[in-house]
Design an enzyme around this catalytic site. Structure first.
Site, PDB file in Angstrom:
ATOM      1  N   GLU A   1       0.809  -1.228   0.000  1.00 30.89           N
ATOM      2  CA  GLU A   1       0.000   0.000   0.000  1.00 30.89           C
ATOM      3  C   GLU A   1       0.841   1.275   0.000  1.00 30.89           C
ATOM      4  O   GLU A   1       0.539   2.217   0.731  1.00 30.89           O
ATOM      5  CB  GLU A   1      -0.941   0.000   1.219  1.00 30.89           C
ATOM      6  CG  GLU A   1      -1.935  -1.142   1.181  1.00 30.89           C
ATOM      7  CD  GLU A   1      -2.817  -1.215   2.425  1.00 30.89           C
ATOM      8  OE1 GLU A   1      -4.035  -1.251   2.253  1.00 30.89           O
ATOM      9  OE2 GLU A   1      -2.284  -1.250   3.551  1.00 30.89           O
TER      10      GLU A   1
HETATM   11  C1  ACM Z   1      -1.968  -5.477   4.094  1.00 33.46           C
HETATM   12  O1  ACM Z   1      -3.033  -5.971   4.528  1.00 33.46           O
HETATM   13  N1  ACM Z   1      -1.851  -4.156   3.942  1.00 33.46           N
HETATM   14  C2  ACM Z   1      -0.840  -6.307   3.750  1.00 33.46           C
END
Ligand code: ACM
Length: 490
Positions: free
Chosen positions: A306
């Site tokens: 992310e």
């Molecule tokens: C994640 O759940 N951001 C790896």
């Protein structure tokens, strides 16, 4: 007494013989041969059984033959049992546990331990006889990586709580504990070269709750406690996103030279290390060096998920440089699946959580760990009414956690690339060990079975019957598990 048919994870081969072995106050543990390794696992079993039964459980070297009152732990075994397999023969006159390696003895002990506990008539300390059902078991795991992840960054959990979590992993034959140590909301591991990471970055948590951090000594104690239970600790420093706590601790880590405010919300994807300044790499080199020095396991997890606030081209170059730093310090890099967009060498490990980058991971021919959020995320709510957890990946009832097959989950990922599976538990909504337990049971046991048992032997009807029997054990252990309506609890 738990029936031998009710074990979790289900062993590869079971032949019940419908009798029982009685443990009594004179019962002993025999080790063959007597080595530091066999003594270590014997001590583990003895401590556990002493607590349960109140008996003395002396440990005796080198039995001359089959014991008539006790448990033999033997490393004289069929080498095809491998590093983690075991053979357990429970007869009415004694118990023989054989393994080729100490880890196998440890897993055989976990099997035995499930069978001893849970006798309705055995309220701890008061029972005069403890019974174990007789039969033979031969057992080896399907996957080498059988993991769980605990997020101690959103909310911090003390050493004692993490030790309880490790106990639960060990009982179900899991062998990796991935600790998510840093995120936007907190930095939880002492780094001596950068002390403000914990002085400032360790002082926050979601909604201002559960701040804190581990000293290096505390972290080493966790590594040791896990290792005694044949669990490898895999620490994660999330980069280049999920880094607000570091960016709040040191102004110079920000491109504009201005320290960020501490963050106690639950948004994601807004922070990034400054990738075109050399100080960022000096920082990472220091963190990775100190982390590598206190982590005997082969793996360091560097996140990579992310990174929405990071330029894509810069991200790819960053991951490639980061991997060389990890390798320089003698470790294998693990990262969330987004890292598969970079050129990563074969020893890198990619952890799949959405599946978007599965094809890229397959192309790099790296080992993968499967943590599909729709099945394996223990922080997903069970249903709309669940008081804890989130649901961005959906609701994950017990059957969802159980009913998936790693080899066919993602068409791009062939079974030979799958190192194993891992169940992450993110802690945005979790404050206490009881909260952790409620999200963990009965889903972690489903994931443990997927990691250990042959696919052909697994089925939901069998699991739901067996897990009901384990509910009685959890209740005895004081674990406040989720009483799923999918299970007929006794
Ligand atoms: C994640 O759940 N951001 C790896």
């Amino acid at each position: 007494m738990l029936k031998i048919e009710n074990l979790i994870p289900l062993p590869v081969f079971i032949a019940p013989t419908h009798n029982e072995f009685r443990l009594d106050a004179a019962a002993q543990i025999f080790i063959a041969p007597a080595t530091t390794d066999t003594l270590r696992v014997a001590n583990f079993l003895a401590d556990d059984l002493r607590q349960l039964t109140g008996y003395a459980w002396s440990i005796v070297a080198e039995p001359t033959g089959r014991s008539h009152n006790g448990i033999i732990l033997s490393l004289h075994a069929d080498p095809s049992l491998g590093d983690e397999g075991y053979e357990l023969n429970i007869a009415s006159d004694g118990i023989l546990l054989r393994a080729a390696k100490p880890a196998g003895l440890f897993y055989g002990i976990q099997t035995l331990r499930q069978l001893v506990v849970g006798a309705p008539e055995t309220s701890a300390q008061t029972a005069t006889t403890w019974r174990v059902p007789t039969g033979s078991i031969r057992d080896t795991p399907r996957f080498v990586w059988r993991g769980a992840m605990l997020d101690v960054a959103r909310h911090f959990f003390k050493v004692e709580d993490v030790k309880r979590y490790i106990d639960w992993l060990a009982r179900y034959k899991l062998n990796r504990l991935h600790l998510h140590l840093t995120d936007d909301q907190g930095w939880r591991i002492e780094i001596q070269a950068w002390p403000k990471l914990t002085a400032i970055g360790g002082s926050s948590g979601v909604n201002g709750k559960n701040s804190g951090y581990y000293t290096q000594d505390e972290y080493r104690a966790l590594v040791q406690y896990a290792a005694e239970r044949f669990i490898t600790l895999v620490p994660e420093i999330d980069t280049p996103g999920h880094t607000n706590a570091a960016l709040a601790s040191y102004a110079e880590l920000n491109c504009d030279g201005v320290a960020r405010e501490l963050y106690n919300g639950i948004e994601v994807g807004f922070s990034s290390l400054c990738l075109d300044q050399e100080i960022t790499y000096q920082f990472l080199d220091d963190v990775i060096r100190e982390l590598a020095a206190m982590t005997p396991g082969a793996y360091l997890h560097l996140g990579g998920d992310e990174a929405h606030a990071t330029d894509k081209g810069a991200y790819i170059q960053f991951i490639e440089r980061l991997e060389t730093i990890v390798r320089k310090h003698g470790k294998r890099m693990v990262g969330w699946e987004e890292i598969a967009q970079a050129k990563i060498p074969a020893q890198t490990i990619v952890q799949i959580w959405r599946g978007d980058h599965a094809a890229a991971a397959a192309q790099s021919d790296v080992g993968v760990i499967l943590s599909p959020a729709k099945h394996a995320y223990l922080d997903m709510q069970y249903n709309e009414q669940s008081p804890l957890g989130l649901h961005w990946a959906g609701y994950v009832e017990v059957q969802d956690a159980y009913n998936w097959e790693p080899a066919t989950l993602l068409p791009d990922i062939p079974e030979r690339n799958i190192l194993g599976i891992e169940a992450p538990l993110w802690s945005e909504t979790l404050l206490t060990l009881d909260d952790i337990a409620y999200m963990t049971f009965p889903r972690l046991t489903a994931i443990a079975e997927i990691g250990w048992s042959p696919q052909a032997a697994r089925n939901w009807d069998s699991y739901r019957k067996r897990v009901a029997a384990h509910g009685a054990q959890w209740a005895q252990m004081g674990i406040p598990f989720y009483r799923s309506p999918q299970i007929d609890w006794p």
